[in-house]
Enzyme design. Structure first.
Site, PDB file in Angstrom:
ATOM      1  N   TYR A 196      73.670 -22.075  -7.189  1.00  0.00           N
ATOM      2  CA  TYR A 196      73.047 -22.124  -5.900  1.00  0.00           C
ATOM      3  C   TYR A 196      71.736 -23.027  -6.163  1.00  0.00           C
ATOM      4  CZ  TYR A 196      75.651 -17.805  -4.586  1.00  0.00           C
ATOM      5  OH  TYR A 196      76.546 -17.219  -4.460  1.00  0.00           O
ATOM      6  N   LYS A 240      82.903 -15.249 -17.166  1.00  0.00           N
ATOM      7  CA  LYS A 240      84.197 -15.999 -17.255  1.00  0.00           C
ATOM      8  C   LYS A 240      84.286 -16.911 -18.560  1.00  0.00           C
ATOM      9  CE  LYS A 240      88.167 -17.356 -15.219  1.00  0.00           C
ATOM     10  NZ  LYS A 240      89.328 -16.457 -15.183  1.00  0.00           N
ATOM     11  N   ASP A 300      87.602 -11.981 -12.963  1.00  0.00           N
ATOM     12  CA  ASP A 300      88.843 -11.767 -12.131  1.00  0.00           C
ATOM     13  C   ASP A 300      89.380 -10.457 -12.262  1.00  0.00           C
ATOM     14  OD1 ASP A 300      88.850 -12.977 -14.630  1.00  0.00           O
ATOM     15  OD2 ASP A 300      90.702 -13.849 -14.507  1.00  0.00           O
ATOM     16  N   ASP A 340      77.204 -12.205  -6.144  1.00  0.00           N
ATOM     17  CA  ASP A 340      77.563 -12.298  -4.560  1.00  0.00           C
ATOM     18  C   ASP A 340      78.746 -11.904  -4.092  1.00  0.00           C
ATOM     19  OD1 ASP A 340      76.944 -13.198  -2.193  1.00  0.00           O
ATOM     20  OD2 ASP A 340      76.985 -15.582  -2.463  1.00  0.00           O
ATOM     21  N   ASP A 383      79.554  -7.719  -2.442  1.00  0.00           N
ATOM     22  CA  ASP A 383      80.202  -7.633  -1.041  1.00  0.00           C
ATOM     23  C   ASP A 383      81.440  -6.936  -1.110  1.00  0.00           C
ATOM     24  OD1 ASP A 383      78.207  -8.643   0.277  1.00  0.00           O
ATOM     25  OD2 ASP A 383      79.281 -10.000   1.547  1.00  0.00           O
TER      26      ASP A 383
END
Ligand code: NAD
Length: 358
Positions: free
Chosen positions: A142, A189, A221, A245, A249
């Site tokens: 970001y 990751k 994952d 993020d 959600d």
């Protein structure tokens, strides 16, 4: 306890739900002899309309001078339909996060038993789920360098983390795990990304200082899959901005409705508390918004910023009783809900206040 709270209602349903968050704070102050003083300020579309700025200077000054901030939501349909607009409501939110150094976003996923059926997951998978997410908020892709080639056919976003950024949020997550279920799952990751290898290295080093916390590392994952397969396995989840993020959600759907989830953004100063939902233009001004997420944001504020655990519990207990007695707003009602107990924003806020007063 004496505290000064800035209320930023924002846009759409923001003012409708924030009214009830504030009313609950006033009731708690009266019951426990706290002195909470309030101020109000503009942000988002409301800020643009009044001053041309989504984060007016006055709002920022008031924010820095307060002990905690209760925020509603920002956003207006005008900007959703015009992605090229240069001045936008969400700029206000991004700027205040940066200015206040809010590097950790906390999102509790707590399920009220009465609402198990509102989720798309099976009740037996969900029952007992209680997760606290720590999402890093001021680093990652970001804020890393963004490039676009001259021919416009190649683009990149730099995924970047500095050691201190990982350390400061990891410490907060470990401390929270110590007073919760004593389990921390760090999601990354690290099999592919160098920034994730740094992330894992830092968390592994810090874990030695928290021997009472069982630390686990999981690839993003796998975590995305485990979250819907067996959400109960998680206690505190620590993760970077982009992974967080997406994961938070996904997790919000475990709880059934956007109208039930609160979040806290914290750094080393003033904390910022808000429902996870947006300004919901589709229901704004219709007395349909669920005020419970705003009320839960207030419970988070009392617990996290002011250390008032009993007061926070009193609020969640009042919501629990309201739901147990069958009261629902439209978003959390189902075919079995007594029609007479489907309430609008005002009546639901009032109901929680009644239970709070006992
Ligand atoms: P949204 O969260 O506003 O709404 C999504 C859906 O959930 C809508 O159908 C809405 O009616 C429903 N909903 C949301 N909150 C509810 C509540 N309290 N009670 C009952 N139903 C509720 O997301 P969106 O529709 O994608 O975005 C609308 C606007 O909000 C956009 O302008 C967006 O930019 C903005 N937004 C702001 C924030 C924020 O301020 N933090 C977050 C997300 C979106």
């Amino acid at each position: 306890m004496k505290k000064h709270i800035l209320v930023i209602p924002g846009d759409g349903i923001g003012p409708e739900v924030t009214t009830w968050g504030k009313a609950v704070l006033e009731e708690i102050a009266a019951q426990y002899n706290h002195e909470f003083t309030f101020d109000e300020a503009l942000m988002g579309h409301a800020g643009i309309e009044a001053t041309g700025n989504p984060l007016p200077d006055e709002t920022l000054e008031k924010a820095k001078a307060s002990d905690a901030i209760l925020f509603g939501a920002i956003g207006h349909i005008k900007y959703d339909n015009d992605p090229s607009a240069k001045v936008r409501p969400e700029q206000g939110l991004l700027k205040i996060r940066k200015e206040l150094g809010l590097y950790a976003n906390l999102r509790p996923i707590m399920l009220f038993d009465e609402l198990l059926d509102a989720s798309s997951l099976k009740p037996e998978v969900l029952r007992g789920t209680d997760i606290l997410f720590f999402r890093e908020l001021t680093g990652d892709v970001y804020f890393g360098e963004k490039t676009r080639s001259e021919d416009r056919n190649t683009a990149s976003d730099l995924m970047i983390y500095h050691r201190y950024e990982v350390e400061r949020i990891a410490k907060k997550a470990f401390e929270a795990a110590q007073v919760r279920g004593k389990r921390l799952c760090s999601v990354d990751k690290a099999n592919v990304l160098e920034s994730s290898r740094l992330w894992r290295e830092v968390v592994q080093e810090l874990a030695k200082q928290y021997p009472d916390v069982e630390t686990e590392h999981m690839f993003i994952d796998n975590a995305a899959m485990q979250l819907v397969k067996n959400p109960k396995k998680f206690d505190v989840v620590l993760t970077a901005n982009l992974f967080g993020d997406i994961l938070t959600d996904e997790a919000s759907q475990i709880a059934g409705s956007m109208g039930m989830l609160a979040s806290a953004s914290i750094g080393d100063g003033t904390g910022f508390f808000e429902p996870i939902h947006g300004s919901a233009h589709d229901i704004a001004g219709q007395d349909k918004a669920n005020p419970l997420a705003s009320i839960l944001s207030v419970a988070l504020m009392l617990e996290i910023s002011f250390g008032l655990k009993d007061e926070a519990k009193k609020i969640t207990d009042a919501i629990d009783k309201t739901l147990k007695d069958g009261y629902r707003t439209g978003d959390i009602a189902d075919a079995n809900t007594d029609k007479a107990k489907i309430l609008g924003t005002q009546a639901m806020g009032q109901k929680v206040l009644e239970y709070l007063k006992g």
